[in-house]
Design a protein around this motif. Structure first.
Motif, PDB file in Angstrom:
ATOM      1  N   VAL A   1       0.979  -6.298  -0.660  1.00 54.71           N
ATOM      2  CA  VAL A   1       0.997  -5.615   0.639  1.00 54.71           C
ATOM      3  C   VAL A   1      -0.318  -5.850   1.378  1.00 54.71           C
ATOM      4  O   VAL A   1      -0.320  -6.156   2.578  1.00 54.71           O
ATOM      5  N   ILE A   2      -1.430  -5.733   0.682  1.00 57.47           N
ATOM      6  CA  ILE A   2      -2.735  -5.948   1.317  1.00 57.47           C
ATOM      7  C   ILE A   2      -2.870  -7.386   1.801  1.00 57.47           C
ATOM      8  O   ILE A   2      -3.332  -7.645   2.917  1.00 57.47           O
TER       9      ILE A   2
ATOM     10  N   THR B   1      -0.714  -7.989   4.823  1.00 60.89           N
ATOM     11  CA  THR B   1      -1.306  -7.338   5.987  1.00 60.89           C
ATOM     12  C   THR B   1      -2.381  -8.235   6.590  1.00 60.89           C
ATOM     13  O   THR B   1      -2.463  -8.387   7.819  1.00 60.89           O
TER      14      THR B   1
ATOM     15  N   GLY C   1      -2.087  -9.926  10.160  1.00 59.99           N
ATOM     16  CA  GLY C   1      -3.193  -9.681  11.094  1.00 59.99           C
ATOM     17  C   GLY C   1      -3.782 -10.982  11.604  1.00 59.99           C
ATOM     18  O   GLY C   1      -4.127 -11.095  12.792  1.00 59.99           O
TER      19      GLY C   1
END
Length: 83
Positions: free
Chosen positions: A17-18, A21, A25
């Motif tokens: 998930v990180i 992201t 981004g």
């Protein structure tokens, strides 16, 4: 022991998930015209994932080698003397 199993199940998911992201981004930054920052974000996220993967595989191989060595080499005191 239960908490260790929980962390082993949830940890990779949270890492994914990180990383995603950071990649999303980076894509947003590229779309908004910040090409260098977006590209740096994407490359940084992917390099981090690759580094963690390589480190994990290396550690796993060392642990397996150590277990194989312990299995092949008998423990002192466990070998009976035949005399």
């Amino acid at each position: 022991m239960d908490s260790n199993a929980f962390v082993q199940k949830v940890g990779p998911f949270l890492g994914f998930v990180i990383a995603m992201t950071a990649v999303v981004g980076g894509i947003v930054l590229i779309v908004k015209g910040r090409d260098a920052y977006g590209l740096a974000s994407i490359i940084g996220a992917l390099a981090s994932l690759a580094g963690v993967f390589i480190y994990g595989k290396s550690k796993q191989k060392k642990e397996l080698d150590a277990k194989a060595e312990d299995f092949v080499r008998p423990q002192a005191g466990l070998v009976k003397n035949s005399s």
